[in-house]
Design a protein around this motif. Sequence first.
Motif, PDB file in Angstrom:
ATOM      1  N   GLN A   1       5.610  -2.396 -13.913  1.00 51.01           N
ATOM      2  CA  GLN A   1       6.909  -2.931 -14.322  1.00 51.01           C
ATOM      3  C   GLN A   1       7.282  -4.190 -13.557  1.00 51.01           C
ATOM      4  OE1 GLN A   1      10.108  -0.182 -13.720  1.00 51.01           O
ATOM      5  NE2 GLN A   1      11.682  -1.662 -14.233  1.00 51.01           N
ATOM      6  N   ASP A   2       7.054  -4.164 -12.258  1.00 50.94           N
ATOM      7  CA  ASP A   2       7.639  -5.191 -11.399  1.00 50.94           C
ATOM      8  C   ASP A   2       6.667  -6.331 -11.154  1.00 50.94           C
ATOM      9  OD1 ASP A   2       8.862  -6.696  -9.542  1.00 50.94           O
ATOM     10  OD2 ASP A   2       8.856  -5.187  -7.954  1.00 50.94           O
ATOM     11  N   PRO A   3       6.824  -7.441 -11.862  1.00 57.25           N
ATOM     12  CA  PRO A   3       5.868  -8.537 -11.674  1.00 57.25           C
ATOM     13  C   PRO A   3       6.046  -9.227 -10.327  1.00 57.25           C
ATOM     14  CG  PRO A   3       7.601  -9.227 -13.168  1.00 57.25           C
ATOM     15  CD  PRO A   3       7.868  -7.784 -12.833  1.00 57.25           C
ATOM     16  N   TYR A   4       7.131  -8.903  -9.619  1.00 53.84           N
ATOM     17  CA  TYR A   4       7.352  -9.510  -8.301  1.00 53.84           C
ATOM     18  C   TYR A   4       6.664  -8.683  -7.220  1.00 53.84           C
ATOM     19  CZ  TYR A   4      10.665 -12.263 -10.868  1.00 53.84           C
ATOM     20  OH  TYR A   4      11.213 -13.099 -11.798  1.00 53.84           O
ATOM     21  N   GLY A   5       6.838  -7.372  -7.288  1.00 49.79           N
ATOM     22  CA  GLY A   5       6.292  -6.519  -6.230  1.00 49.79           C
ATOM     23  C   GLY A   5       4.835  -6.130  -6.440  1.00 49.79           C
ATOM     24  N   SER A   6       4.326  -6.254  -7.673  1.00 47.48           N
ATOM     25  CA  SER A   6       2.985  -5.718  -7.940  1.00 47.48           C
ATOM     26  C   SER A   6       1.869  -6.737  -7.677  1.00 47.48           C
ATOM     27  CB  SER A   6       2.890  -5.216  -9.387  1.00 47.48           C
ATOM     28  OG  SER A   6       3.067  -6.277 -10.289  1.00 47.48           O
ATOM     29  N   LEU A   7       2.235  -7.985  -7.337  1.00 48.51           N
ATOM     30  CA  LEU A   7       1.211  -8.987  -7.024  1.00 48.51           C
ATOM     31  C   LEU A   7       1.258  -9.293  -5.532  1.00 48.51           C
ATOM     32  CD1 LEU A   7       1.731 -11.537  -9.967  1.00 48.51           C
ATOM     33  CD2 LEU A   7       0.211  -9.553  -9.901  1.00 48.51           C
ATOM     34  N   GLU A   8       0.142  -9.252  -4.869  1.00 50.85           N
ATOM     35  CA  GLU A   8       0.069  -9.539  -3.436  1.00 50.85           C
ATOM     36  C   GLU A   8       0.460 -10.999  -3.179  1.00 50.85           C
ATOM     37  OE1 GLU A   8       0.032  -9.787   0.129  1.00 50.85           O
ATOM     38  OE2 GLU A   8      -0.678  -7.774  -0.429  1.00 50.85           O
ATOM     39  N   ALA A   9       1.571 -11.170  -2.436  1.00 53.09           N
ATOM     40  CA  ALA A   9       2.156 -12.507  -2.267  1.00 53.09           C
ATOM     41  C   ALA A   9       1.228 -13.471  -1.531  1.00 53.09           C
ATOM     42  CB  ALA A   9       3.479 -12.391  -1.521  1.00 53.09           C
ATOM     43  N   ARG A  10       0.349 -12.944  -0.655  1.00 48.90           N
ATOM     44  CA  ARG A  10      -0.478 -13.857   0.153  1.00 48.90           C
ATOM     45  C   ARG A  10      -1.807 -14.192  -0.514  1.00 48.90           C
ATOM     46  NH1 ARG A  10      -0.159 -10.079   5.226  1.00 48.90           N
ATOM     47  NH2 ARG A  10      -0.347  -8.697   3.442  1.00 48.90           N
ATOM     48  N   MET A  11      -2.031 -13.638  -1.681  1.00 49.86           N
ATOM     49  CA  MET A  11      -3.296 -13.936  -2.376  1.00 49.86           C
ATOM     50  C   MET A  11      -3.064 -14.965  -3.477  1.00 49.86           C
ATOM     51  SD  MET A  11      -4.920 -10.118  -2.801  1.00 49.86           S
ATOM     52  CE  MET A  11      -6.361 -10.617  -3.726  1.00 49.86           C
ATOM     53  N   ARG A  12      -4.074 -15.828  -3.672  1.00 46.58           N
ATOM     54  CA  ARG A  12      -4.001 -16.753  -4.808  1.00 46.58           C
ATOM     55  C   ARG A  12      -4.192 -15.941  -6.100  1.00 46.58           C
ATOM     56  NH1 ARG A  12      -4.681 -22.050  -2.748  1.00 46.58           N
ATOM     57  NH2 ARG A  12      -5.676 -22.012  -0.700  1.00 46.58           N
ATOM     58  N   VAL A  13      -3.598 -16.466  -7.169  1.00 46.09           N
ATOM     59  CA  VAL A  13      -3.645 -15.766  -8.458  1.00 46.09           C
ATOM     60  C   VAL A  13      -5.103 -15.512  -8.896  1.00 46.09           C
ATOM     61  CG1 VAL A  13      -3.304 -16.264 -10.913  1.00 46.09           C
ATOM     62  CG2 VAL A  13      -1.367 -16.318  -9.347  1.00 46.09           C
ATOM     63  N   GLY A  14      -5.963 -16.492  -8.652  1.00 41.64           N
ATOM     64  CA  GLY A  14      -7.372 -16.316  -9.034  1.00 41.64           C
ATOM     65  C   GLY A  14      -8.007 -15.143  -8.314  1.00 41.64           C
ATOM     66  N   ASP A  15      -7.649 -14.957  -7.036  1.00 43.90           N
ATOM     67  CA  ASP A  15      -8.208 -13.842  -6.273  1.00 43.90           C
ATOM     68  C   ASP A  15      -7.632 -12.507  -6.744  1.00 43.90           C
ATOM     69  OD1 ASP A  15      -9.773 -15.553  -4.771  1.00 43.90           O
ATOM     70  OD2 ASP A  15      -8.164 -15.905  -3.317  1.00 43.90           O
ATOM     71  N   ILE A  16      -6.338 -12.537  -7.121  1.00 43.40           N
ATOM     72  CA  ILE A  16      -5.716 -11.303  -7.629  1.00 43.40           C
ATOM     73  C   ILE A  16      -6.433 -10.851  -8.904  1.00 43.40           C
ATOM     74  CG2 ILE A  16      -3.619 -10.398  -8.710  1.00 43.40           C
ATOM     75  CD1 ILE A  16      -2.016 -12.204  -6.762  1.00 43.40           C
ATOM     76  N   VAL A  17      -6.645 -11.796  -9.810  1.00 46.43           N
ATOM     77  CA  VAL A  17      -7.292 -11.448 -11.088  1.00 46.43           C
ATOM     78  C   VAL A  17      -8.752 -11.045 -10.849  1.00 46.43           C
ATOM     79  CG1 VAL A  17      -7.968 -12.349 -13.359  1.00 46.43           C
ATOM     80  CG2 VAL A  17      -5.729 -12.929 -12.408  1.00 46.43           C
ATOM     81  N   ALA A  18      -9.369 -11.653  -9.822  1.00 49.25           N
ATOM     82  CA  ALA A  18     -10.807 -11.411  -9.603  1.00 49.25           C
ATOM     83  C   ALA A  18     -11.094 -10.105  -8.859  1.00 49.25           C
ATOM     84  CB  ALA A  18     -11.405 -12.576  -8.813  1.00 49.25           C
TER      85      ALA A  18
END
Length: 341
Positions: A116-133
């Motif tokens: 649900q929470d697009p703010y809390g569910s993504l690690e803030a210190r990671m780049r988006v590419g690393d999150i997806v990868a």
Amino acid sequence: MSDPASRDERPAEPGPGTPALVEARGLSKSFPLRRGLFGRGTEVVHAVSDVTLSVRRGETLGVVGESGCGKSTLGRLLIRLIEPTAGEVVFDGRRLGDLSAREMRALRREMQIVFQDPYGSLEARMRVGDIVAEGIEIHRIARGAEKRERVERLLEEVGLRPEHADRYPHEFSGGQRQRVGIARALAVGPRFLVLDEPVSALDVSVQAQVVNLLADLQARHGLTYFFVSHDLRVVAHLSHRIAVLYLGRVVEIAPRDALLAGPLHPYARALLAAVPEASVDPRPAAPSVQGDPPSPVAPPPGCAFHPRCPFAEARCRTERPELVAGAGDRAVACHVFPVPR
Ligand code: SF4
């Protein structure tokens, strides 16, 4: 690469004859509730109680109900993020409880969740590419340039740009972050997605864009969705069928159009009456539901809805109605308004 784009298991239109991809059989989940400083006086929250349903290949099964009705817990049970207290989940004919840890890890690629929470569910210190990868690495799907290429393709697929891979989550709007969450879920090539209130944290103007994106992705890849929301309007846009949950139990499940045109269960009627523009029910609106849901620690005997139901009869207070299937691919748990057979 195991790419979602390489899969195509789209049924013409999912219906009663479409085989199930995911089945819940008598699924229950209780949580201990500890009160007091030292956690004494243990009580039990009955979050999900004896739920049996199937999610057909290529369909969206929408699940609605008030906050705390167990719909998110049910979604997590279906992908085994949490273990059931009783009952079982069958995925593509395989009982999850019978799988070894290694088999379950491999199967995780097939079933993903969008939070649900697009703010809390993504690690803030990671780049988006690393999150997806992350999932691509965990499941050893691709490395190096191939991994980067796959990430960029996924970002484009969800409406972002390849160069967004080098940015951090705080540089994105809520809607864009949720697109990143969807790309992350798609990265491992799943067949089944639990969408847990995926648009409720977003502005209304952005909600439709994300719902449309989810619909496009489903059509393109033959994905199967379990779409949890407290908002019947949102669920109605994407769902083939809708299940209504009350205090951890399914009280009605029906094809979307049938449910919108004339829900049978009094709670489903009241939910629909709260969003009149969603309804084409010619009957007078059901009285709105009064009061708060009862505590899942001590559900009422009989029909759990009886303290709030304007149609309750004597037996409703003592006999729990079973979910009984009838005509029109629908099932209802109500003594007074059963499905015609
Ligand atoms: Fe209302 Fe009785 Fe039906 Fe429960 S079983 S919804 S109390 S009419």
